[in-house]
Design a protein around this motif. Structure first.
Motif: not given
Length: 535
Positions: A339-352
């Protein structure tokens, strides 16, 4: 004794007190000092074992002793609801801001922080990690200090004002060194809140009530994860460049100011411990004190002079159960560092960036729902082990899926399971600490802080397992998370066998450190069965 009662009121207790005063004028009491004298005069001494020192058997104050079971249950339910309304909304709001101010750097990364400060290599990850160095250093002394002074209503809001100022000051950072210093001191001050709050709750609620209340408290952190994505998306879309400031600077300013405002409100809302609080009536206060005494066989917080720093630490560190719990919580938090870097991990899905921030919300919402249901059922059934371990199996599955595929659908499914899989059982494990180490309060305070401090040590190294180059699968991180989740299951199993063994010793009337043996406890259920560890 027959008496009339007003439903939902404590007026019946006042009438019973007057009747007892009329029947026994010499035993009347009008304040807490006289109540303590009566407790001493009504104390007898037992030995569960000839080799052990005598223990006192306490009797309930007349106002409680003369109540029938149904009336006692009704009045206690009214009291607990009153405590809930006074404590929980403010504590949740404070913890929401605590977690938001600590982890908003992850969302700020997508709002331009790394780019504007020209952070290179692992500098950003170091800024994430350094917070937990200060966080770890301060937890044990902070908890012991709060227990010593007995004034959480002043201590916790004051710490919140300070960390709100530091969080807002993050907007003034101009380079790596400035951001690093701010993050260290933010962790140093924020360390006071969560372990202090766990100890605070355990000083108001019985063991059977604590699991669900801990879940309610921890919902603040899960909600902050959801709100962080929404707030950052809104600020990034509407305030980037306003008054010459990038969106990430506005994020820290706005959230820091909100923290300070809430902290000032908390001064007027939070109470102290049951024995020292002023917002309950005398009758309510006596019942609040007695039900905790009845639950663990010992008065919880009687005065500052009885709360010693070193004795609490010594008792905690000598108890093997604390080290077992430390392994469990360390592995939980190590698995949850995702969860410390959850936005970064979700960001790898390729969306804006904005869509990625919005996609971080559903996993946290699901986590809140499963955490509430699991903790409610754990308190309802009085069971801990299976409510801790079963969700971890889902976490193990989620980490395996995340490391094994690059397909968008399965990876987002894994992300949806990660947060509920870890935190659904985590909050029950937090309650298991106070359930397993209930007395004396100085020991419980030291244990809660030490366990929370060591468990968060994993956050120091965990950030380095998520460099952008390791995406999108983050194989090393997911494998480590999977292993630590499994170790938590094993450690919880060991602790359960340990507690079963100790309960069998108590069944035989043997003395167990930190427990009340049969015949030594207070009236009621504890007197009939004696203290038992919660499994």
């Amino acid at each position: 004794m027959a008496t009339s009662h007003q439903p939902g009121r404590f007026g019946s207790l006042w009438k019973l007190k007057k009747q007892n005063e009329a029947a026994a004028p010499n035993s009347r009491f009008r304040n807490s000092e006289k109540l303590d004298i009566e407790h001493l005069s009504n104390t007898s001494f037992d030995r569960a074992d000839a080799s052990q020192p005598a223990r006192r058997r306490r009797e309930a104050p007349p106002l409680v002793r003369d109540l029938g079971p149904e009336e006692r249950a009704r009045l206690e339910m009214v009291l607990v609801k009153k405590i809930d309304l006074r404590l929980l909304p403010m504590l949740i709001l404070m913890y929401l801001m605590n977690y938001l101010d600590r982890n908003n750097i992850a969302a700020a990364r997508l709002a331009g922080l790394e780019e504007e400060l020209e952070l290179t290599g692992t500098e950003y990850l170091t800024c994430v990690s350094i917070l937990f160095v200060g966080y770890i250093l301060m937890q044990v002394p902070s908890n012991l200090f709060m227990n010593k002074i007995g004034k959480p209503s002043l201590y916790l809001p004051t710490c919140m004002v300070i960390w709100g100022v530091i969080s807002a000051a993050t907007a003034a950072a101009e380079n790596f060194g400035g951001l690093l210093a701010i993050r260290f001191f933010l962790g140093f001050v924020e360390a006071a809140y969560f372990p202090g709050c766990l100890f605070f709750l355990s000083s108001w609620y019985t063991r059977k009530e604590l699991g669900f209340r801990t879940a309610i408290l921890y919902s603040g952190s899960l909600l902050s994860g959801a709100f962080s994505g929404l707030i950052t998306a809104g600020i990034t879309g509407g305030m980037d460049g306003k008054r010459g400031l990038r969106a990430w600077r506005w994020l820290f300013i706005i959230e820091g100011v909100i923290t300070i405002v809430i902290a000032f409100a908390a001064y007027f809302v939070l109470p102290n411990f049951p024995r020292t609080t002023t917002w309950l009536t005398e009758d309510e206060r006596q019942l609040a004190i007695w039900r905790l005494d009845e639950d663990i066989g010992e008065d919880d917080w009687t005065g500052s002079q009885n709360q010693t720093f070193w004795n609490g630490m010594k008792l905690a560190f000598q108890d093997i159960k604390m080290w077992n719990l430390m392994v469990i919580l360390f592995c939980f938090v190590a698995s949850g560092t995702v969860t410390n870097l959850f936005p970064t991990i979700v960001g790898t899905l390729g969306y804006t960036n904005i869509v990625s921030l919005l996609l971080t919300v559903p996993p946290y919402v699901l986590g809140v729902i499963t955490t509430f249901l699991n903790s409610w059922h754990a308190d309802r059934t009085g069971e801990r082990y299976f409510h801790i371990t079963l969700p971890l199996y889902f976490a193990v599955i989620a980490f395996i899926i995340a490391a094994a595929t690059i397909k968008t659908g399965p990876r987002y499914l894994a992300m949806m399971l990660m947060i509920p899989g870890v935190y659904t059982g985590y909050v029950v494990a937090l309650a298991w600490i106070s359930n397993t180490l209930p007395r004396p309060p100085a020991k419980r305070a030291a244990a809660l802080a030490a366990i929370n401090a060591v468990s968060n040590a994993s956050s120091i190294y965990a950030s380095y397992m998520y460099p952008e180059s390791a995406g999108p699968r983050y194989v090393v991180a997911m494998c480590v998370n999977c292993v630590t989740a499994f170790i938590a299951i094993v450690a919880a199993t060991v602790l359960r066998f340990t507690l079963v063994h100790l309960n069998k010793k108590l069944d035989r009337g043997e003395v167990v450190e930190g427990a009340v043996a049969v015949g030594e406890a207070v009236p009621g259920e504890a007197a009939r069965k004696g203290f038992r560890f919660v499994l």
